[in-house]
Enzyme design. Structure first.
Site, PDB file in Angstrom:
ATOM      1  N   LYS A 114       0.838  -1.205   0.000  1.00 49.26           N
ATOM      2  CA  LYS A 114       0.000   0.000   0.000  1.00 49.26           C
ATOM      3  C   LYS A 114       0.872   1.254   0.000  1.00 49.26           C
ATOM      4  O   LYS A 114       0.518   2.273  -0.600  1.00 49.26           O
ATOM      5  CB  LYS A 114      -0.911   0.017   1.231  1.00 49.26           C
ATOM      6  CG  LYS A 114      -1.891  -1.150   1.337  1.00 49.26           C
ATOM      7  CD  LYS A 114      -2.970  -1.101   0.302  1.00 49.26           C
ATOM      8  CE  LYS A 114      -4.085  -2.084   0.643  1.00 49.26           C
ATOM      9  NZ  LYS A 114      -3.656  -3.463   0.878  1.00 49.26           N
TER      10      LYS A 114
ATOM     11  N   VAL B 246      -4.930 -11.003  -8.065  1.00 50.95           N
ATOM     12  CA  VAL B 246      -4.793  -9.714  -7.389  1.00 50.95           C
ATOM     13  C   VAL B 246      -3.333  -9.276  -7.332  1.00 50.95           C
ATOM     14  O   VAL B 246      -3.003  -8.119  -7.631  1.00 50.95           O
ATOM     15  CB  VAL B 246      -5.387  -9.795  -5.968  1.00 50.95           C
ATOM     16  CG1 VAL B 246      -5.086  -8.509  -5.191  1.00 50.95           C
ATOM     17  CG2 VAL B 246      -6.892 -10.030  -6.025  1.00 50.95           C
ATOM     18  N   ILE B 247      -2.438 -10.181  -6.954  1.00 50.54           N
ATOM     19  CA  ILE B 247      -1.026  -9.818  -6.798  1.00 50.54           C
ATOM     20  C   ILE B 247      -0.438  -9.323  -8.121  1.00 50.54           C
ATOM     21  O   ILE B 247       0.199  -8.273  -8.183  1.00 50.54           O
ATOM     22  CB  ILE B 247      -0.220 -11.014  -6.262  1.00 50.54           C
ATOM     23  CG1 ILE B 247      -0.713 -11.415  -4.867  1.00 50.54           C
ATOM     24  CG2 ILE B 247       1.266 -10.679  -6.206  1.00 50.54           C
ATOM     25  CD1 ILE B 247      -0.105 -12.705  -4.345  1.00 50.54           C
ATOM     26  N   GLY B 248      -0.651 -10.078  -9.185  1.00 46.17           N
ATOM     27  CA  GLY B 248      -0.127  -9.683 -10.485  1.00 46.17           C
ATOM     28  C   GLY B 248      -0.727  -8.379 -10.972  1.00 46.17           C
ATOM     29  O   GLY B 248      -0.025  -7.513 -11.517  1.00 46.17           O
TER      30      GLY B 248
ATOM     31  N   GLY C 292      -0.488 -18.269   8.464  1.00 47.25           N
ATOM     32  CA  GLY C 292      -0.459 -17.600   7.172  1.00 47.25           C
ATOM     33  C   GLY C 292      -0.162 -18.498   5.994  1.00 47.25           C
ATOM     34  O   GLY C 292      -0.496 -19.691   5.973  1.00 47.25           O
TER      35      GLY C 292
ATOM     36  N   GLY D  14       1.239 -13.586 -13.535  1.00 45.56           N
ATOM     37  CA  GLY D  14       0.037 -13.843 -12.755  1.00 45.56           C
ATOM     38  C   GLY D  14      -1.095 -12.896 -13.076  1.00 45.56           C
ATOM     39  O   GLY D  14      -0.891 -11.691 -13.266  1.00 45.56           O
ATOM     40  N   SER D  15      -2.314 -13.442 -13.111  1.00 44.00           N
ATOM     41  CA  SER D  15      -3.497 -12.667 -13.476  1.00 44.00           C
ATOM     42  C   SER D  15      -4.393 -12.330 -12.284  1.00 44.00           C
ATOM     43  O   SER D  15      -5.425 -11.700 -12.451  1.00 44.00           O
ATOM     44  CB  SER D  15      -4.326 -13.449 -14.499  1.00 44.00           C
ATOM     45  OG  SER D  15      -4.792 -14.672 -13.926  1.00 44.00           O
TER      46      SER D  15
ATOM     47  N   HIS E 155     -20.655  17.502   1.645  1.00 45.79           N
ATOM     48  CA  HIS E 155     -20.740  17.837   0.223  1.00 45.79           C
ATOM     49  C   HIS E 155     -19.661  18.852  -0.123  1.00 45.79           C
ATOM     50  O   HIS E 155     -19.464  19.817   0.623  1.00 45.79           O
ATOM     51  CB  HIS E 155     -22.115  18.433  -0.106  1.00 45.79           C
ATOM     52  CG  HIS E 155     -22.242  18.859  -1.543  1.00 45.79           C
ATOM     53  ND1 HIS E 155     -22.443  17.955  -2.563  1.00 45.79           N
ATOM     54  CD2 HIS E 155     -22.157  20.085  -2.122  1.00 45.79           C
ATOM     55  CE1 HIS E 155     -22.500  18.615  -3.713  1.00 45.79           C
ATOM     56  NE2 HIS E 155     -22.331  19.918  -3.464  1.00 45.79           N
TER      57      HIS E 155
END
Length: 464
Positions: free
Chosen positions: A50, A178-180, A138, A175-176, A437
């Site tokens: 992140k 999330v990580i890739g 993990g 890789g396709s 707003h």
């Protein structure tokens, strides 16, 4: 022999949360960590990634700076970016350890393994007895057989953040998932020339809608990040100064180094589960029931080692479920659908609950409330108007079944929906909330009112 109400093996987000929450609820707690305190998420996953994503986002956003009167080109130095994430991780880890110490959680460094169903040995030297035990060990990176792990040439996300990334600019991301999808964008914005190799279309196995995936694809293409789909690496040649990937379609790709984003596998090595009577499934996950109990009722398993979603968000949610069940047996079930899932790439993608297709499979008739950020004043002012909010509701009851938030700050906005998810009057709560707003969050209100106007859910939205 030291005795505790709860022993937690593993200090990642799930293990840490379980230890802290149990201690706050009055239990005596011990936590065991064999490697870096904080586990994968803090040291090699969510937190450093992140940090880098924010840097990548700033670089990407700078392409619109000229029309705001801000001139000059921003470029990223990955070495300095690496140091920044290291500093961030250190601050978080220090805070983490200090909080455990102040709470009075007993921490042990070493490899924990079962002696029997109540005893844990640490490196064969110290033995602890636990009334309850949580396995939170993990996962580790899955490495296809064709790829040898070679320093500075072939890396996984487990070692990417351990040292300064290799100097070469040409990088293959494999890789396709999330990580890739995340690292293809992040590394491109950090100055690398990316070749993105995938067997299938990016995120094709996810629950994100076609409009969401199309927006993400368009955003990636604008940054010249296009996946090389339908490709599998047949062999790897390391004889030259870089890496040559020979693909099964006959093509050859030459890069300086490779980052594997090929998934993860649960980590149970060294736990000696058999001595406790705990079993795993065919994929290596610890078998648990809906209360997260293993074959042995007082031994629980949470996060990547047991949850097929394999995310920090699910580990944190699992921890809360387990502590509730320790205090009041079988009082709380696992709720994976109530946990937000996020992707941080060229766009942020957030999702919770079920999709329209999944609702149909469950025999429900779903209505969709849609609101785009295209006309949102806040989004326009940020030059980040791509994206939308989609709310999925049951046409019969008006219950909120799911939601999708796509675009800048989706990772924060999804929490406003998550807070109400599962409440029978969630739509009414959205409609009754007072909003700042201009704000992106106003599109949650607009999507809710669309359900009233388009699908006849006025009573569920506005009340009688």
């Amino acid at each position: 022999m030291s005795e505790f109400d709860l022993i937690v093996i593993g200090s990642g987000p799930g293990g840490y949360r379980a230890a802290v929450l149990a201690k706050l609820r009055g239990l005596s707690v011990a936590i065991i960590e064999k490697a870096d305190w904080g586990g994968c998420c803090l040291n090699r996953g969510c937190v450093p990634k992140k940090d880098w994503h924010h840097t990548a986002h700033l670089v990407a956003a700078s392409k619109n700076y000229a029309k705001r009167g801000i001139h000059g080109n921003l470029t990223a130095d990955i070495t300095i970016a690496w140091r920044h994430q290291k500093d961030t991780v250190q601050v978080v880890r220090d805070s983490y350890l200090d909080y455990m110490k102040r709470l009075g959680i007993a921490s042990f460094k070493g490899t924990g393994s079962f002696v029997d169903a109540h005893k844990i040995s640490i490196d064969g030297q110290t033995t602890l007895h636990g009334k309850h035990i949580v396995i939170a060990t993990g996962s580790s990176a899955y490495i296809p057989d064709v790829f040898p792990i070679v320093p500075d040439k072939i890396l996984t996300t487990d070692n990417l953040f351990d040292s300064v990334p290799p100097r070469g600019r040409r990088v293959a991301v494999i890789g396709s998932g999330v990580i890739g999808t995340e690292f293809a964008f992040i590394l491109a914005m950090l100055g690398k020339r990316i070749t993105w190799i995938t067997q299938s279309k990016p995120l094709s196995k996810s629950s994100y809608s076609k409009p969401a995936l199309k927006l993400l694809s368009n955003a990636m293409e604008r940054h010249k990040i296009v996946p090389h789909t339908g490709s599998r690496t047949k062999s790897v040649d390391l004889t030259g100064p870089g890496v040559t990937l020979n693909l099964d379609d006959g093509s050859e790709i030459n890069v300086d180094w490779v980052l594997l984003g090929t998934g993860r596998i649960p980590h149970t090595e060294g736990l000696n589960l058999a001595s406790a009577g705990v079993t795993t499934d065919t994929k290596g996950f610890v078998k648990v029931n809906e209360y997260l109990q293993s074959d042995i009722p007082h031994i629980y398993a949470i996060g990547d080692v047991a949850n097929h979603h394999m995310s920090a968000n699910h580990a944190l949610a699992d921890a809360a479920v387990v502590v509730s069940n320790i205090l009041s047996p079988q009082s709380r079930k696992q709720q994976n659908k109530a946990v937000p899932q996020l992707v941080y790439s060229a766009l942020e993608l957030g999702i919770i609950g079920i999709s329209e297709d999944e609702a149909e499979d469950e025999g429900l008739e779903a209505g969709v409330g849609f609101a785009s950020f295209e006309g949102n004043p806040r989004a326009l002012g940020q030059d980040e108007q791509e994206g939308f909010v989609r709310l999925i509701a049951d046409m019969d009851s008006g219950a909120l079944l799911g939601a999708e938030v796509i675009g800048s700050e989706a990772g924060e906005l999804i929490h406003l929906i998550a807070q109400q998810f599962g409440q029978e009057d969630a739509l009414n709560r959205f409609a009754s909330t007072f909003y700042n707003h201009p704000a992106r969050a106003e599109e949650i209100l607009n999507a809710t009112e669309t359900l009233a106007a388009k699908w006849g859910l006025s009573e569920q939205v506005f009340g009688k």
